[in-house]
Design a protein around this motif. Structure first.
Motif, mmCIF file in Angstrom:
data_model
loop_
_atom_site.group_PDB
_atom_site.id
_atom_site.type_symbol
_atom_site.label_atom_id
_atom_site.label_comp_id
_atom_site.label_asym_id
_atom_site.label_seq_id
_atom_site.Cartn_x
_atom_site.Cartn_y
_atom_site.Cartn_z
ATOM 1 N N ARG A 1 0.874 -1.191 -0.044
ATOM 2 C CA ARG A 1 -0.180 0.078 -0.138
ATOM 3 C C ARG A 1 0.914 1.455 -0.205
ATOM 4 O O ARG A 1 0.417 2.300 -0.583
ATOM 5 N N VAL B 1 -4.778 1.314 12.411
ATOM 6 C CA VAL B 1 -6.066 1.381 11.297
ATOM 7 C C VAL B 1 -5.898 0.086 10.548
ATOM 8 O O VAL B 1 -5.197 -0.788 10.589
ATOM 9 N N ASP B 2 -7.093 -0.037 9.855
ATOM 10 C CA ASP B 2 -7.272 -1.154 8.927
ATOM 11 C C ASP B 2 -6.469 -1.024 7.614
ATOM 12 O O ASP B 2 -5.921 0.282 7.377
ATOM 13 N N ASP C 1 -6.706 -1.163 4.658
ATOM 14 C CA ASP C 1 -7.190 -0.180 3.524
ATOM 15 C C ASP C 1 -7.422 1.137 3.956
ATOM 16 O O ASP C 1 -8.078 1.939 3.305
ATOM 17 N N GLU C 2 -6.925 1.385 5.182
ATOM 18 C CA GLU C 2 -7.418 3.193 5.767
ATOM 19 C C GLU C 2 -6.051 3.802 5.510
ATOM 20 O O GLU C 2 -5.934 4.664 6.197
ATOM 21 N N LYS D 1 -4.093 5.119 3.293
ATOM 22 C CA LYS D 1 -4.085 6.306 2.595
ATOM 23 C C LYS D 1 -4.933 7.464 3.286
ATOM 24 O O LYS D 1 -4.368 8.640 3.344
ATOM 25 N N ALA D 2 -5.860 7.111 3.863
ATOM 26 C CA ALA D 2 -6.890 7.920 4.429
ATOM 27 C C ALA D 2 -6.039 8.509 5.937
ATOM 28 O O ALA D 2 -6.143 9.877 6.191
ATOM 29 N N ALA D 3 -5.376 7.689 6.648
ATOM 30 C CA ALA D 3 -4.417 8.011 7.622
ATOM 31 C C ALA D 3 -3.441 9.169 7.341
ATOM 32 O O ALA D 3 -3.175 9.924 7.893
ATOM 33 N N ASP E 1 -7.191 16.434 4.317
ATOM 34 C CA ASP E 1 -8.577 15.815 3.518
ATOM 35 C C ASP E 1 -9.233 17.437 3.129
ATOM 36 O O ASP E 1 -9.445 18.416 3.613
#
Ligand SMILES: *Cc1c(COP(=O)(O)O)cnc(C)c1O
Length: 499
Positions: free
Chosen positions: A202, A480-481, A483-484, A486-488, A496
């Motif tokens: 990722r 975080v998961d 898949d999170e 990038k959001a992190a 954001d």
């Protein structure tokens, strides 16, 4: 000789060393490789007379040819100083017929310090040289040691920020404590539910994410990588293999020109690739022994010529080697493919798409410089115990894998060539498993009581890096998961919603 850096995956125009260090990964997803591997800059006898810094300058200046002497010497002086607990930087210790090259005397007591103490200096120098004005955001996936060593290197370095992702259940207690207590306002640590390959994949995807790059640029940031794919990690690692050889000559263990073998406990293939580059430069190395743990994807590759990551990921007591996708192998594949980016790209794409690839017989012939081996958990622990009982010398669980594989190799081949074993972490970093190996009858629950027991058993003082985490407060607790991730990153950088 001017050395430039080109991608393993396309014929895009080569870039300077400083550019390659700044960008980390080539925009086409390939790794940067030098346009030529330079020869050793002087005779082995001359090298034998040099201290670590001088030797580092001589070797690194062959590769980083757009850095001035003043710049490079400045980087080296800033890196290899009293952050290391010995002026020799990388001591060579003889035990039971092998030479252990202790690469763990830096700030975070693992070999990653050897390169990550200099990378921030190289990167900020490169930024200045290239007129870069954006803040550099270092994005890193770690199997335990890189993350801490990178943060220690980049903490409070002006113009930089660092974000580290690690697998929540995939690192040792000491490794985790070291990371979550990291100081420095520009450091960020995020645990993920997933393994190291999840994190690394990722992170790579974020580097290749054009949309994300544009959002970052708008907010005044630019990504770079402190992972071992960065050429600024690889080049400083070549130095200590030459230094080890020079020391063997100086100590009259060998004569200049004699061959040695090098055994490296391997995960991402960065450390052993540096040894290979040293060999290609002309260091008299006979065989590079690549030691794997039970995640033995490289052992299988050396034997069969087929790289296959479609297998169970095993958590072992050498977590920094729990890796199924050895990123730096791409640089060797490229060389084996006669520096043909088309061929290496095809194979690397197959790995992503199908989970495996096979090299051709002519490429496989190029692997003759390597011997692959692997050790089970039991063989690792047995070997650590045997070495301790015989000599009193204590090694960690990663070096233990190299130790066990080297014994097997020597038994199977009868090859008695003097051998350097890369000793990649302090036993204090993996105290629980090491104590389990050497004194299984000692039952201690508390981590720090275990460290006391290890200090007693090994007759070595606890390193300052351990003393520090006994009392340091936890500063990072984000989980975080996978898949999170990038959001992190966006949350940390406050981008954001910026459009
Ligand atoms: C990173 C690491 C390794 C593996 O090195 P690679 O360059 O990834 O092959 C081995 N041992 C320790 C202690 C490490 O931190």
């Amino acid at each position: 000789m001017e050395i430039m850096y080109k991608s393993t995956r396309s014929d895009a125009a080569p870039v300077t060393a400083s550019r390659a260090i700044l960008t980390g990964l080539s925009p086409d997803g390939g790794l940067y490789v030098p346009t030529a591997i330079p020869p050793l800059p002087c005779s082995l006898e001359e090298l034998a007379g040099m201290d670590y810094r001088e030797l580092a300058y001589r070797i690194m200046s062959c590769y980083l040819t757009d850095f001035t002497e003043e710049e490079l010497r400045g980087c080296i002086a800033g890196a290899y100083d009293d952050k290391f607990d010995t002026p020799v930087i990388a001591p060579l210790v003889k035990a039971d017929g092998a030479y252990y090259l202790e690469l763990y005397h830096g700030a975070t007591i693992a070999f990653k310090d050897m390169a990550l103490s200099i990378l921030p200096h190289l990167m900020t120098t490169a930024a200045k040289k290239n007129g870069l004005t954006k803040e550099i955001v270092i994005l890193t996936a770690t199997s335990g040691d890189t993350g801490k060593a990178a943060m220690a290197g980049f903490a409070d370095v002006p113009g930089t920020r660092i974000i580290v992702f690690y697998p929540k259940d995939g690192v040792s207690r000491v490794q985790e404590k070291q990371m979550v207590t990291q100081r420095g306002d520009n450091t960020h640590v995020v645990a993920i539910h997933g393994n190291f390959d999840d994190a690394q994949n990722r992170v790579k995807a974020m580097f290749n994410d054009r949309e994300l790059a544009a959002e970052l640029a708008e907010a005044g940031y630019q990504f770079s990588s402190a992972n071992s794919i960065n050429i600024g990690r690889l080049v400083p690692q070549i130095v200590y293999y030459v230094y080890a050889y020079a020391n063997l000559v100086k100590n009259e263990e060998i004569k200049a020109g004699d061959q040695i073998n090098i055994t490296v406990p391997t995960g991402n293939f960065g450390n052993i690739l540096a040894a290979y580059y040293a060999k290609v430069m002309g260091l008299p190395v006979k065989t590079l022994i690549c030691a794997s743990n039970e995640n033995k994807v490289l052992f299988d590759f050396f034997r069969s010529g087929s790289y296959d990551r479609r297998r169970e990921f095993i958590l072992t007591s050498s977590p920094s080697m729990d890796i199924l996708i050895s990123s730096n192998l791409e640089r060797l594949i490229y060389r084996l493919a006669d520096n043909d980016p088309e061929r290496s790209r095809t194979l690397m794409e197959a790995l992503v798409r199908d989970g495996h690839y096979a090299i051709t017989p002519d490429m496989k012939a190029g692997l003759k410089d390597f011997a692959g081996g692997f050790a089970t958990e039991e063989e690792n622990f047995d070997g650590i115990r045997r070495l301790y009982k015989k000599t009193g010398y204590v090694i960690d669980t990663h070096t233990g894998i190299a130790n066990a594989v080297y014994r097997q190799y020597r038994e199977e081949t009868g090859d008695e060539t003097p051998t350097v074993i890369a000793s990649t972490a302090s036993p204090f970093k993996f105290a629980r498993d090491v104590m389990n190996a050497i004194e299984p009858e000692v039952k201690v629950e508390d981590d720090f009581a275990l460290i006391d027991a290890l200090a007693k058993a090994s007759g070595r003082e606890e390193p300052p890096a351990i003393t520090d985490i006994r009392t340091a407060p936890v500063r990072h607790n984000t989980v975080v998961d996978r898949d999170e991730m990038k959001a992190a990153v966006k949350a940390i950088l406050n981008i954001d919603g910026i459009r």
